[in-house]
Design a protein around this motif. Structure first.
Motif, mmCIF file in Angstrom:
data_model
loop_
_atom_site.group_PDB
_atom_site.id
_atom_site.type_symbol
_atom_site.label_atom_id
_atom_site.label_comp_id
_atom_site.label_asym_id
_atom_site.label_seq_id
_atom_site.Cartn_x
_atom_site.Cartn_y
_atom_site.Cartn_z
ATOM 1 N N LEU A 1 14.388 -9.834 7.582
ATOM 2 C CA LEU A 1 15.278 -9.418 8.667
ATOM 3 C C LEU A 1 16.733 -9.539 8.227
ATOM 4 C CD1 LEU A 1 15.794 -8.651 11.642
ATOM 5 C CD2 LEU A 1 15.639 -11.094 12.205
ATOM 6 N N THR A 2 17.048 -10.634 7.544
ATOM 7 C CA THR A 2 18.416 -10.848 7.054
ATOM 8 C C THR A 2 18.801 -9.767 6.037
ATOM 9 O OG1 THR A 2 18.185 -13.243 7.361
ATOM 10 C CG2 THR A 2 19.944 -12.484 5.893
ATOM 11 N N MET A 3 17.837 -9.359 5.233
ATOM 12 C CA MET A 3 18.108 -8.336 4.219
ATOM 13 C C MET A 3 18.208 -6.930 4.803
ATOM 14 S SD MET A 3 15.575 -9.548 1.110
ATOM 15 C CE MET A 3 15.880 -11.026 0.154
ATOM 16 N N GLY A 4 17.803 -6.769 6.058
ATOM 17 C CA GLY A 4 17.889 -5.459 6.686
ATOM 18 C C GLY A 4 16.658 -4.603 6.512
ATOM 19 N N CYS A 5 15.509 -5.201 6.164
ATOM 20 C CA CYS A 5 14.266 -4.431 6.000
ATOM 21 C C CYS A 5 13.851 -3.863 7.367
ATOM 22 C CB CYS A 5 13.170 -5.324 5.442
ATOM 23 S SG CYS A 5 11.692 -4.430 4.958
ATOM 24 N N ASP A 6 13.279 -2.671 7.369
ATOM 25 C CA ASP A 6 12.955 -1.981 8.615
ATOM 26 C C ASP A 6 11.621 -2.413 9.215
ATOM 27 O OD1 ASP A 6 15.279 -0.274 8.380
ATOM 28 O OD2 ASP A 6 14.200 0.684 6.730
ATOM 29 N N LEU A 7 10.564 -2.360 8.408
ATOM 30 C CA LEU A 7 9.219 -2.628 8.902
ATOM 31 C C LEU A 7 8.534 -3.667 8.026
ATOM 32 C CD1 LEU A 7 8.011 1.065 9.491
ATOM 33 C CD2 LEU A 7 9.099 -0.454 11.162
ATOM 34 N N ALA A 8 7.530 -4.353 8.601
ATOM 35 C CA ALA A 8 6.762 -5.351 7.842
ATOM 36 C C ALA A 8 5.333 -5.369 8.354
ATOM 37 C CB ALA A 8 7.394 -6.730 7.987
ATOM 38 N N GLN A 9 4.440 -5.760 7.471
ATOM 39 C CA GLN A 9 3.040 -5.930 7.844
ATOM 40 C C GLN A 9 2.458 -7.065 7.031
ATOM 41 O OE1 GLN A 9 2.071 -1.887 5.974
ATOM 42 N NE2 GLN A 9 0.177 -3.023 5.593
ATOM 43 N N GLY A 10 1.406 -7.685 7.550
ATOM 44 C CA GLY A 10 0.786 -8.787 6.839
ATOM 45 C C GLY A 10 0.087 -9.714 7.794
ATOM 46 N N PHE A 11 -0.526 -10.767 7.253
ATOM 47 C CA PHE A 11 -1.289 -11.709 8.067
ATOM 48 C C PHE A 11 -0.411 -12.466 9.064
ATOM 49 C CE2 PHE A 11 -5.070 -12.344 4.923
ATOM 50 C CZ PHE A 11 -5.403 -11.002 5.110
ATOM 51 N N HIS A 12 0.889 -12.499 8.813
ATOM 52 C CA HIS A 12 1.779 -13.163 9.765
ATOM 53 C C HIS A 12 1.671 -12.509 11.153
ATOM 54 C CE1 HIS A 12 5.260 -15.183 11.431
ATOM 55 N NE2 HIS A 12 5.812 -14.010 11.716
ATOM 56 N N TYR A 13 1.401 -11.218 11.151
ATOM 57 C CA TYR A 13 1.285 -10.497 12.420
ATOM 58 C C TYR A 13 -0.182 -10.342 12.838
ATOM 59 C CZ TYR A 13 6.140 -9.276 11.429
ATOM 60 O OH TYR A 13 7.492 -9.336 11.160
ATOM 61 N N SER A 14 -1.016 -9.866 11.939
ATOM 62 C CA SER A 14 -2.432 -9.671 12.280
ATOM 63 C C SER A 14 -3.215 -9.316 11.030
ATOM 64 C CB SER A 14 -2.581 -8.541 13.310
ATOM 65 O OG SER A 14 -3.958 -8.259 13.536
#
Length: 605
Positions: A548-561
């Motif tokens: 988020l600090t780096m300005g990335c737009d989207l993310a996916q992974g086990f942190h979410y589901s």
């Protein structure tokens, strides 16, 4: 049929002097060659005793034992004598004669007389013919030996090839003493392709030649090194025990590991070695080679630059792979594949922005298999095209079903991962268009994902394919970015909408300064060319906050589901906080861009 006239012509114009005499050596006929050589006429010769034409008279015939010889054997062979010509000059000659019975029952002699010149020419012709025959035979022997060498040896290294190795193994196994052991070591160079790709095939050939020499120098006089193909070598050596074979393997690795200079660059090579031992119960060459090959692949799996000894009690993995390949083919045809979906989130708002679809195989006896257990096999066998086509079709069909639902709990946009083999398929665009038409799915809701490595294998071809696909109205994304060395120039030329940062770099956030720098650079690069940046493999809140600090737009992974079946995905969306669900319906786009109604679903093959 040869007539009497033909025989007369042969007699008259024979290349040597030809006489016919009766039993008392009285000349009854002379051919033109004899008359021309001596200067006599036919009247001068016919009716004259042969002995009178010789300086020593008829004593010559008796002193050379010609008469007794004719009486015993019926032939006289190569009697040296002189013939007096019409001018009285003696001429050196060679006489050969045979005795035969003529048509009226009388005995006659057929005499052939060679002049000295003719005799010399005859001898020379014999010598020349004999020499030509010997030279021809020698050439044939050399040619045959050369062809045999070519058939049994490698043209680059001059080592025995597969056929030559088979003969050597057969002789060695057959002729060994009872209880003696032979070690077969399968040597495969590690990462040889990178040398060819970076320095060219000439450099690769030089490396293979040096390795061949180093391996050969390590063996005893009874040992053999063969080159099977590419960067594969086989070493055969007589050993006293398995320990001797492993010691030899260590020496071979040491020789291969020594640096060498190619085109001004220092190259350090390594190898993976598989060892198989022949004993009294296992002495089939093909079986030993297969066992050594199996052990070599185990050495590669252990990290390369090491050796492994084959255990005959172990199951042959090659047989297992062939069995699994057949089962996968039937699995595709029999509807055993499944697609599970993992949500992707807009980092700035924690709002769902789509899902990635991951293929699974519902194996009838082994249960649900992850892609890692069968994707590589599908790639190697070419079955990936059929598997990829199934995933594309299934994802488009699922997207069409979600689109028709029209509620706020089902994603509608789809992205499907294409393999390198699919990218090279000239029917790819037609296949994509066919799926869109079959299910009535809006092409603007489909995004196709291609790995960076696949794009960099042939950038020119990739750009043409991507341009063709873009013309269909679909979106395009680069997957696993950071692993294929794509330049900014290519990113600007490719009609790309999204860049996905490889999970290997994301996992290093917080532990590796290098990975942090790479991820930050990838995000900035994506934004510089006006496309979204997506982080894969996010597993911790620290990684999320850093992105988020780096300005990335989207993310996916086990942190979410974790990946979910379609019906479970819908339940997951329903269970999200109201702000998340309503945010999904609003369909926000990248943090740096205007909102976008598209929600993406990636079907990873």
């Amino acid at each position: 049929m040869i007539t009497a006239a033909d025989y007369e012509q042969l007699f008259a114009h024979a290349p040597c002097g030809y006489l016919i005499t009766d039993e008392k050596w009285l000349i009854t006929a002379a051919n033109a060659t004899f008359l021309a050589w001596t200067g006599y006429t036919s009247d001068d010769v016919v009716g004259t005793f042969l002995a009178r034409m010789m300086p020593m008279g008829d004593r010559l015939l008796h002193t050379t034992r010609s008469v007794p010889q004719m009486q015993l054997t019926g032939t006289v062979s190569e009697v040296s004598l002189e013939i007096v010509d019409a001018s009285g000059k003696p001429r050196a000659a060679l006489l050969t004669a045979t005795r035969s019975v003529n048509h009226d029952g009388g005995v006659e002699h057929r005499v052939i007389i060679f002049s000295a010149h003719e005799r010399r020419r005859y001898e020379l012709e014999l010598v020349s013919a004999r020499r030509r025959a010997e030279e021809s035979e020698a050439r044939s022997v050399r040619a045959e030996a050369g062809l045999q060498h070519l058939a049994l040896h490698d043209s680059l290294t001059s080592l025995p090839n597969r056929a030559g190795l088979a003969l050597i193994l057969e002789r060695g196994l057959t002729g060994r003493a009872p209880g003696a052991s032979i070690a077969v070591l399968f040597v495969d160079l590690d990462h040889f392709k990178s040398v060819n790709d970076s320095l060219g095939h000439n450099a690769g050939d030089e490396l293979l030649t040096v390795v061949a020499q180093r391996l050969s120098s390590t063996l005893s006089s009874a040992g053999t090194v063969a080159r099977l193909a590419g960067d594969e070598f086989v070493v055969v050596e007589h050993v006293g025990s398995a320990t001797d074979a492993t010691v030899l393997a260590e020496r071979l690795l040491e020789m291969v590991n020594r640096p060498l200079e190619i085109e001004g660059l220092e190259v350090v090579c390594s190898a993976s070695i598989g060892i198989a031992l022949a004993d009294d119960e296992s002495s089939e060459p093909e079986k030993l080679l297969r066992w050594a090959d199996i052990a070599m692949y185990r050495a590669k799996a252990r990290g390369r630059n090491t050796w492994e000894v084959h255990d005959p009690s172990e199951v042959d993995p090659a047989v297992n792979r062939m069995r699994l390949l057949g089962e996968l083919r039937h699995g595709i045809e029999g509807g055993q594949l499944r697609v599970h979906y993992q949500p992707r989130m807009t980092i700035a708002t924690s709002v769902i922005s789509g899902v990635e679809a991951l293929v699974r195989w519902e194996h009838p006896t082994r249960g649900l298999l992850q892609p890692a257990e069968f994707i590589d096999l599908a790639e190697e066998s070419g079955l990936i095209r059929e598997l990829g086509a199934w995933v594309l079709d299934a994802a488009v069909q699922q997207g069409a079903q979600w689109s028709r639902l029209g509620d706020g709990n089902a994603p509608v946009s789809i992205a499907v991962n294409l393999s390198a083999r699919q990218l090279a398929d000239p029917q790819l665009a037609c296949m994509v268009q066919a799926s869109l038409t079959r299910y009535g799915f809006d092409p603007s809701l489909l995004t196709l994902e291609i790995t960076e490595t696949a794009l960099m294998e042939n950038p020119v071809m990739a750009r043409k394919v991507l341009t063709t696909l873009k013309a269909l109205g679909v979106g395009l994304a680069i997957d696993d970015f950071g692993t294929g060395y794509a330049s900014l120039t290519y990113l600007k030329e490719f009609p790309i909408d999204e860049l996905k940062i490889d999970r290997s770099f994301v996992s290093g956030l917080g532990t590796s300064d290098g990975d942090c720098a790479i991820v930050s650079s990838c995000i900035q690069l994506a934004h510089a060319v006006g496309i979204r940046a997506v982080a894969e493999g996010v597993e911790t809140d620290y990684q999320r906050s850093t992105l988020l600090t780096m300005g990335c737009d989207l993310a996916q992974g086990f942190h979410y589901s974790r990946p979910l079946a379609p019906e479970l995905l819908e339940d997951w969306i329903t269970a999200q906080p109201p702000s998340v669900a309503s945010g999904r319906a609003a369909g926000p786009g990248p943090a740096h861009a205007e909102p976008d109604d598209d929600v993406e679903m990636l079907a990873a093959v």
